[in-house]
Design an enzyme around this catalytic site. Structure first.
Site, PDB file in Angstrom:
ATOM      1  N   CYS A  52       0.839  -1.208   0.000  1.00 53.34           N
ATOM      2  CA  CYS A  52       0.000   0.000   0.000  1.00 53.34           C
ATOM      3  C   CYS A  52       0.872   1.255   0.000  1.00 53.34           C
ATOM      4  CB  CYS A  52      -0.916   0.010   1.221  1.00 53.34           C
ATOM      5  SG  CYS A  52      -2.020   1.446   1.272  1.00 53.34           S
ATOM      6  N   CYS A  56       0.473   5.149   6.695  1.00 57.47           N
ATOM      7  CA  CYS A  56      -0.153   4.997   8.014  1.00 57.47           C
ATOM      8  C   CYS A  56       0.861   4.386   8.990  1.00 57.47           C
ATOM      9  CB  CYS A  56      -1.389   4.123   7.918  1.00 57.47           C
ATOM     10  SG  CYS A  56      -2.583   4.683   6.664  1.00 57.47           S
ATOM     11  N   CYS A  59       0.619   0.624  10.200  1.00 57.98           N
ATOM     12  CA  CYS A  59       0.205  -0.445   9.288  1.00 57.98           C
ATOM     13  C   CYS A  59       1.370  -1.253   8.700  1.00 57.98           C
ATOM     14  CB  CYS A  59      -0.629   0.142   8.151  1.00 57.98           C
ATOM     15  SG  CYS A  59      -1.319  -1.152   7.080  1.00 57.98           S
ATOM     16  N   CYS A  96     -15.987  -9.908   5.959  1.00 50.73           N
ATOM     17  CA  CYS A  96     -15.370  -8.636   5.586  1.00 50.73           C
ATOM     18  C   CYS A  96     -14.126  -8.891   4.748  1.00 50.73           C
ATOM     19  CB  CYS A  96     -14.990  -7.843   6.837  1.00 50.73           C
ATOM     20  SG  CYS A  96     -16.384  -7.558   7.944  1.00 50.73           S
ATOM     21  N   CYS A 127     -18.964  -7.047   3.862  1.00 50.43           N
ATOM     22  CA  CYS A 127     -18.320  -5.791   4.214  1.00 50.43           C
ATOM     23  C   CYS A 127     -17.006  -5.720   3.443  1.00 50.43           C
ATOM     24  CB  CYS A 127     -18.054  -5.729   5.720  1.00 50.43           C
ATOM     25  SG  CYS A 127     -17.198  -4.227   6.287  1.00 50.43           S
ATOM     26  N   CYS A 187     -19.232   1.469   8.347  1.00 49.36           N
ATOM     27  CA  CYS A 187     -18.439   0.895   9.434  1.00 49.36           C
ATOM     28  C   CYS A 187     -17.248   1.820   9.624  1.00 49.36           C
ATOM     29  CB  CYS A 187     -17.978  -0.518   9.061  1.00 49.36           C
ATOM     30  SG  CYS A 187     -16.878  -1.286  10.267  1.00 49.36           S
ATOM     31  N   ARG A 259     -17.656  -2.513  17.927  1.00 50.58           N
ATOM     32  CA  ARG A 259     -16.882  -3.732  17.722  1.00 50.58           C
ATOM     33  C   ARG A 259     -15.545  -3.693  18.450  1.00 50.58           C
ATOM     34  NH1 ARG A 259     -16.434  -4.486  12.021  1.00 50.58           N
ATOM     35  NH2 ARG A 259     -18.428  -5.575  12.167  1.00 50.58           N
TER      36      ARG A 259
END
Length: 316
Positions: A52, A56, A59, A96, A127, A187, A259
């Site tokens: 990616c 972040c 991550c 998901c 999801c 979400c 969650r």
């Protein structure tokens, strides 16, 4: 009462309540809107891992860090369907799918749409979390039958630039708006333990609570410290501070599923029990959350049995 006009002072006041008072308030709200002994169960699968371009700081899938996660192509349809069948057999009601993209290309959305249709055919809710979406992409996913789209705020707008520089807070809000306009459930939550203050946690929850419509699902993650990432040595969050965040989320967004997400592998059973008492009523099953460890299904079943919890069954 459902509100969308909270103030930062009101939210910080909740965070600062005596612990017993806060939990009582959260539990009272929870029982008004939900069965306190039912938990919605989801499974999360990384359908496209690593590489990616975002930076972040937490991550392991970011190309900016050396974490040992290798970039992979989108999984084959048969492989994803097999995982979805396994998840359903283990008790999950929602499947998901996460892909490590900054923003998918239109051809990617087309491929994921095919996966959505196949998973929906199994009787599971669907999801996806694919990064930023424009309006046509959100509409295409909705037409494929996607039930939920995940796109977390992560933290407060003020603290956000300390964690991510490759996209703005407004970019995230714009994606949430595109998802909502397409008619999908939202979400959206955040991460606790990034080095943020209590005020940052309050501000993040305030942003969610003051949206025109609350997210149907609010994941509260505890940072998983991964070697090689910017936040590998971040100070661990105090367990009771994490529980407080769950409780405040429950009070602010009474109708949302809150969650208990990433970081459960590091939580004691007692801490998880407190989170359920504070209003958490959704978890992820499965041995991994994208690339980080998660408690195995058998241990979750055993904990559910000890606490008298049962998995929420999907609506017919």
């Amino acid at each position: 009462m459902i509100r969308h006009n909270w103030t930062l002072n009101e939210v910080t006041t909740l965070f600062n309540l005596p612990f017993a008072d806060l939990i009582f308030k959260a539990q009272t709200v929870h029982r008004e809107y939900f069965d306190p002994n039912e938990v919605q169960v989801s499974t999360l699968l990384s359908i496209k891992t690593g590489g990616c371009p975002e930076d972040c700081g937490y991550c392991p899938q970011s190309a900016h860090f050396e974490t040992g996660v290798k970039a992979e192509k989108l999984m084959a349809v048969d492989a994803v369907v097999a995982e979805a069948k396994r998840a359903k057999a283990a008790g999950a009601s929602r499947f998901c799918m996460g892909a490590a993209w900054r923003e998918p290309k239109d051809r990617d959305v087309e491929k994921v749409s095919h996966l959505i249709r196949e998973v929906k055919a199994l009787g599971l809710e669907t999801c996806a979390t694919l990064g930023m979406l424009n309006k046509p992409q959100a509409q295409a996913l909705k037409e494929a039958g996607l039930d939920y789209y995940n796109h977390n705020l992560d933290t407060s707008e003020a603290f956000y630039p300390s964690i991510i520089t490759t996209r703005t807070y407004q970019d995230r809000l714009d994606t949430l708006e595109n998802v909502r306009e397409a008619g999908m459930n939202v979400c959206c939550g955040g991460i606790v333990g990034l080095g943020e203050s209590m005020e940052d946690r309050a501000a993040m929850l305030l942003t969610l609570a003051n949206l025109a419509q609350h997210p149907e699902s609010v994941p509260i993650n505890m940072l998983v410290q991964v070697k090689g990432t910017k936040l590998a040595d971040a100070k661990r969050v105090e367990p009771l501070d994490f529980v407080r965040t769950i409780a405040v989320a429950r009070i602010l967004m009474p109708e949302s599923f809150v969650r208990l997400s990433a970081g459960r592998e590091e939580m004691s059973e007692e801490m998880q029990a407190l989170c359920f008492l504070a209003g958490a009523n959704s978890i992820f099953y499965g041995e991994k959350l994208l690339t980080t460890p998660n408690p195995e299904t058998d241990s979750d079943n055993a904990l559910f049995a000890r606490l008298g919890l049962k998995a929420l069954q999907p609506a017919a």
